[in-house]
Design a protein around this motif. Structure first.
Motif, PDB file in Angstrom:
ATOM      1  N   ALA A  19       0.798  -1.205   0.000  1.00  0.00           N
ATOM      2  CA  ALA A  19       0.000   0.000   0.000  1.00  0.00           C
ATOM      3  C   ALA A  19       0.834   1.258   0.000  1.00  0.00           C
ATOM      4  O   ALA A  19       1.997   1.246   0.258  1.00  0.00           O
ATOM      5  N   SER A 139      -0.369   2.466  -0.272  1.00  0.00           N
ATOM      6  CA  SER A 139      -0.585   2.747   1.151  1.00  0.00           C
ATOM      7  C   SER A 139       0.378   3.834   1.611  1.00  0.00           C
ATOM      8  O   SER A 139       1.373   4.114   0.935  1.00  0.00           O
ATOM      9  N   ALA A 146      -2.678  -7.083  -0.914  1.00  0.00           N
ATOM     10  CA  ALA A 146      -4.063  -7.556  -0.954  1.00  0.00           C
ATOM     11  C   ALA A 146      -4.099  -8.996  -1.451  1.00  0.00           C
ATOM     12  O   ALA A 146      -3.399  -9.351  -2.402  1.00  0.00           O
ATOM     13  N   PHE A 203      -6.168  -7.470   3.734  1.00  0.00           N
ATOM     14  CA  PHE A 203      -5.101  -6.499   3.500  1.00  0.00           C
ATOM     15  C   PHE A 203      -4.015  -6.775   4.544  1.00  0.00           C
ATOM     16  O   PHE A 203      -4.282  -6.727   5.748  1.00  0.00           O
ATOM     17  N   VAL A 392      -6.779   1.529  -5.715  1.00  0.00           N
ATOM     18  CA  VAL A 392      -7.913   0.804  -5.149  1.00  0.00           C
ATOM     19  C   VAL A 392      -9.197   1.501  -5.586  1.00  0.00           C
ATOM     20  O   VAL A 392      -9.258   2.738  -5.625  1.00  0.00           O
ATOM     21  N   THR A 502     -15.413  -2.207   2.434  1.00  0.00           N
ATOM     22  CA  THR A 502     -14.082  -2.623   1.970  1.00  0.00           C
ATOM     23  C   THR A 502     -13.121  -1.446   2.002  1.00  0.00           C
ATOM     24  O   THR A 502     -11.975  -1.569   2.461  1.00  0.00           O
ATOM     25  N   TYR A 506      -9.684  -1.058   4.024  1.00  0.00           N
ATOM     26  CA  TYR A 506      -8.464  -0.724   3.281  1.00  0.00           C
ATOM     27  C   TYR A 506      -7.802   0.527   3.862  1.00  0.00           C
ATOM     28  O   TYR A 506      -6.585   0.550   4.100  1.00  0.00           O
TER      29      TYR A 506
END
Length: 519
Positions: A19, A139, A146, A203, A392, A502, A506
């Protein structure tokens, strides 16, 4: 817990996603994100990361098995299913990041495979090395992977799997960008508690990558200290000639000398022949004609007198029998060629019958030297810095064009096996409502036409995939492979629908820091 997770039919292995920065509100979200129904669990402390990375040798990576026990799921396509998975808010996107400088991969008529995608490996509760597929995603700390929930969390034992790692760009036992050890897994509570595959995603925050350095030879003291600290190493024992052994030990190397004895069958008049007794059964012994002989110190006797070698009988001649008195327990347990008998006085006896054989014994010396090798590891840096991270997306409409990537393996139900599981494959299709698979509570999934076989589980569904950049937007992870028309061929690959819940899980995961690896 019920056993349906054990019967899962999945595409190739699940891989983790790296991420990137998500400190600000997620792009495209007009209102506050729903409170995440997240369940977080620690995977391993940072102090164990190097040992876990070292555990995954190339041979273990190649011999690991895909995570599936039953490779058949049949479910008919209907107009229901993912149509129920209505968006719970506005559609949202978080942009992807490329590796390093983010340079273009160039133009190509072929599909440029994403280097963010790879395999996740783990050890199940039976001690078996397993794998799925996964991908690095954007991220804040560039440390997020993921994959499918069932590729990280064991719903039978209610805990994550052991020795979890992600290897982006995996290819035939190689880890070109390093091995990323899992630190924490974040799943939807409905998956871990209710085993609901409408939430079959995870995740995973990972530590900095660990890259194994080329093997080097060291002395025994260095080897032992390295291995005692959990490092990887091996001992190489070799048989050599005396000169090599002498030179090696003169330099301080370790070695040993072994006396090796061997025997070979010969005839009775062979110089240096030794007579030995070979046990046979009563009936074979009685078929042998001629005199009965004895043995003493390897020499043949008759009527108590030692014979000259020139008078020794041929191999297979009768030798005197011997009677052994045993206990009832020994008598009952005996399975050898001796003849068992309970005599008229109540004695438990075993009579042994022998014939003569001649052998020559030789002795030699074997020289062995020991060499020692160790493998060290280096910090390879953050996952997202090395391979980038996919974006994402959530609350997207059906009917979108997507790519999915993964490592399918195993055979179709009809026995056809088009994939090895050692190389990455892809499918391209339009998302539609997935078949309902009641035994996994999968009622609101999406699917595309795809002939992936089990092993691709956890691989990404990517919207707007740009071939030149190798990036897109994660809008699902492979959950099930389905035979929707009952022709014994997988024809659909499914994913949970990514909605606002979701996105909230995340975002929670994308802001977690895993800390530094100890030096």
């Amino acid at each position: 817990m019920n056993s349906r997770a054990k019967r899962l039919a999945l595409p190739a292995g699940g891989a983790l996603v790296a991420a990137a920065v998500i400190a600000a509100p997620l792009a495209g979200t007009a209102q506050a994100a729903p409170k995440p129904d997240v369940k977080s669990a620690a995977l391993t402390p940072s102090g164990n990361a190097k040992a876990i990375a070292a555990y995954w040798t190339s041979s273990k990576l190649k011999s690991a098995k895909t995570f599936t026990a039953d490779s058949t799921i049949s479910a008919k396509l209907t107009k229901t299913g993912a149509a129920k998975a209505a968006a719970d808010g506005k559609a949202g996107l978080v942009a992807p990041t490329g590796p390093g400088s983010g340079k273009s991969a160039g133009s190509s008529k072929n599909v440029n495979l994403p280097i963010t995608v790879g395999k996740v490996f783990f050890v199940d509760d039976k001690g078996q090395e397993r794998w799925c597929s996964g991908t690095s995603i954007q991220s804040k700390f560039r440390n997020l992977v993921a994959t499918a929930g069932h590729c990280v969390y064991d719903t039978d034992t209610n805990k994550p799997y052991d020795n979890f790692v992600f290897i982006p760009g995996y290819y035939q036992g190689k880890a070109p960008w390093g091995i990323y050890v899992g630190a924490k897994v974040n799943t939807h509570d409905d998956f871990t508690v209710f085993e609901d595959y409408d939430y079959d995603y995870a995740f995973v925050n990972v530590y900095n990558g660990i890259k194994q350095q080329p093997e080097k030879e060291v002395d025994y003291k260095t080897y032992k200290a390295h291995v005692d600290k959990g490092g990887a190493g091996r001992e190489d024992a070799r048989t050599v000639d005396f000169e090599t052994y002498d030179r090696w030990t003169q330099k301080g190397g370790l070695g040993k000398v072994e006396d090796v004895s061997s025997e070979d069958e010969v005839g009775p008049q062979y110089k240096g022949a030794i007579g030995v007794a070979v046990e046979t059964d009563k009936w074979a012994w009685e078929k042998v004609s001629g005199d009965v002989y004895g043995l003493k110190d390897g020499k043949v006797t008759r009527d108590g007198k030692t014979l000259e070698q020139a008078d020794w009988p041929k191999s297979g001649s009768k030798l005197a029998t011997s009677v052994e008195n045993v206990t009832k327990t020994e008598y009952d347990a005996y399975k050898g060629p001796g003849y068992k008998k309970l005599d008229d006085k109540g004695n438990y006896t075993i009579t042994h019958y022998y014939v003569v054989k001649y052998i020559k014994k030789t002795a030699s010396v074997k020289y062995v030297i020991f060499r020692y090798f160790i493998t060290t590891v280096a910090d390879a840096g953050r996952l997202g810095d090395n391979v980038g991270g996919q974006g994402v997306a959530w609350n997207q409409k059906l009917g979108k064009k997507v790519f999915t990537f993964g490592y399918p393996t195993m055979a179709h139900p009809d026995g056809n096996r088009p994939y090895s599981g050692q190389t990455m494959k892809w499918c391209y299709g339009t998302t539609v409502a997935a078949p309902v698979v009641s035994k996994y509570k999968a009622q609101e999934q999406q699917a595309i036409k795809c002939a992936f076989t089990p092993g691709a589980s956890g691989g990404p569904f990517l919207l707007q995939y740009k071939n030149s950049k190798r990036t897109g937007y994660l809008n699902g992870v492979v959950s099930l492979t389905v035979d929707s028309d009952n022709n014994d061929r997988y024809d659909r690959t499914t994913t949970p629908y990514f909605n606002g819940e979701t996105a909230a899980i995340y975002k929670h995961s994308a802001n977690l820091w895993t800390g530094k690896l100890p030096s």
